[in-house]
Design an enzyme around this catalytic site. Structure first.
Site, PDB file in Angstrom:
ATOM      1  N   PRO A  67       0.803  -1.232   0.000  1.00  0.00           N
ATOM      2  CA  PRO A  67       0.000   0.000   0.000  1.00  0.00           C
ATOM      3  C   PRO A  67       0.835   1.281   0.000  1.00  0.00           C
ATOM      4  CG  PRO A  67      -0.754  -1.550   1.694  1.00  0.00           C
ATOM      5  CD  PRO A  67       0.569  -2.053   1.193  1.00  0.00           C
ATOM      6  N   GLU A  68       0.129   2.366  -0.206  1.00  0.00           N
ATOM      7  CA  GLU A  68       0.704   3.703  -0.068  1.00  0.00           C
ATOM      8  C   GLU A  68       1.304   3.869   1.325  1.00  0.00           C
ATOM      9  OE1 GLU A  68      -0.752   8.404  -0.425  1.00  0.00           O
ATOM     10  OE2 GLU A  68      -2.241   6.788  -0.431  1.00  0.00           O
ATOM     11  N   ALA A  69       2.521   4.414   1.364  1.00  0.00           N
ATOM     12  CA  ALA A  69       3.158   4.810   2.633  1.00  0.00           C
ATOM     13  C   ALA A  69       3.281   3.653   3.619  1.00  0.00           C
ATOM     14  CB  ALA A  69       2.386   5.967   3.272  1.00  0.00           C
TER      15      ALA A  69
END
Length: 348
Positions: A67-69
């Protein structure tokens, strides 16, 4: 779609959601990871990433998208003490801790991620918070299955309050990598709603379109399906699944405006990770049940079948009417022309 449950204490930590495909062309097994960061603890997050990567590889995955970040953390609910015209001391300290959790690119954490990709023989797409001096970027890193770091994409447009903690990427980091398993690239979260950015990626021939995100709303699925149809590509969207207890407790970390309504088990990000084919068919997901590995077999022959209907930068384009220019050089605030400056002899 089958759910592979935990069978014993030796079984995988997370269930895998699996959808196979009847293949009439080369097939790639891909996995999107739906799991939470260990917030403010980057070494522990990397350990968790390796466990998940090992598990995905054990299922035969050739490509794994996080996922993002994921490394560095998505600071959901935090205001960093910002109001118009003011920043609090507590908010500044919160940013210091967040900055300390970010990683340098290149750096030791990137080397470790590359080693993981090589160890488990997978292509790896990893969402990180990148530290460049004292500016942070929401970034995706790409690695090949031989353990090589390929490059990065920096989020071009942080959304809403993200502006106060992340810098803006430029046109020099919109890569699409031509690999033996397909042409791979990524756009992050609401960047995916930017039609010109998507068009640039289509023009580079993207086939496996990765969409790490923090958006768990059901309407996100409509965007992912549209991109798959528009681009004639596979779309792999990975989001975290987080509960309040996955973040530090108050008062160290506060979900602004909602903290009083939350319990440790309250879901603060419900996931919704999904894999979609170029025809708009959902191959796996969306999953809103918890942390999981969500996998599908990608029949790359689907791309040609979809492009026969609609090739957005090919037979369905009208460049004499509509065209796009992409400024893909690095945009630097300061440039030194030292090579053209004569060295002065210091005075005696």
């Amino acid at each position: 779609m089958a759910l592979v449950p935990e069978a014993s204490t030796d079984a995988p930590v997370f269930a895998e959601v699996d959808m196979g495909a009847d293949s009439s062309g080369p097939t790639v097994r891909a996995t999107v990871v739906q799991a939470s960061t260990v917030f403010y603890d980057t070494p522990a997050t990397l350990d968790k990433a390796e466990r998940l990567l090992a598990e995905a590889a054990s299922y035969g995955s050739q490509l794994v998208v996080f996922p993002e970040a994921f490394v560095g953390g998505y600071p959901r609910g935090s205001s960093f003490g910002v109001t118009i015209g003011n920043r609090t001391a507590k908010g500044k300290e919160e940013f210091r801790k967040y900055h300390a959790s970010a990683i340098d690119v290149p750096g030791p954490e990137v080397e470790r991620l590359a080693a993981m990709a090589g160890k488990y023989k997978v292509y790896l797409v990893m969402g990180v918070i990148e530290r460049d001096g004292y500016t942070l970027y929401c970034t995706v890193l790409f690695f090949d299955s031989q353990g090589h770091y390929l490059g990065k994409h920096q989020k071009m447009m942080p959304t809403a309050l993200e502006h106060i903690i992340w810098g803006f990427g430029d046109g020099s980091t919109i890569p699409v990598y031509d690999t033996p398993i397909g042409k791979i690239g990524a756009a992050i979260c609401w960047e995916n709603r930017m039609p010109l950015l998507r068009t640039a990626m289509y023009a580079k021939g993207i086939e496996i379109y990765c969409a790490p995100t923090a958006d768990a709303r059901e309407v996100w699925q409509a965007s992912m399906t549209h991109i798959a149809l528009e681009g004639g590509c596979f779309v792999l969207s990975a989001n975290q699944f987080c509960r309040r207890k996955d973040y530090p407790p108050p008062p160290e970390y506060v979900f602004s405006g909602t903290e009083d309504d939350l319990t440790p088990d309250s879901v603060v990000c419900a996931g919704g990770s999904v894999i979609i084919s170029p025809s708009g068919t959902i191959l796996a997901g969306p999953n809103y049940d918890g942390e999981a590995l969500i996998s599908a077999d990608l029949d790359l022959g689907e791309i040609a079948r979809a492009k026969f209907d609609f090739d957005v930068v090919g037979h369905y384009s009208r460049p004499e009417v509509l065209s796009l220019i992409v400024k893909d050089h690095p945009a630097k605030p300061v440039t030194f022309t030292s090579a053209a400056v004569k060295t002065e002899i210091p005075p005696k």
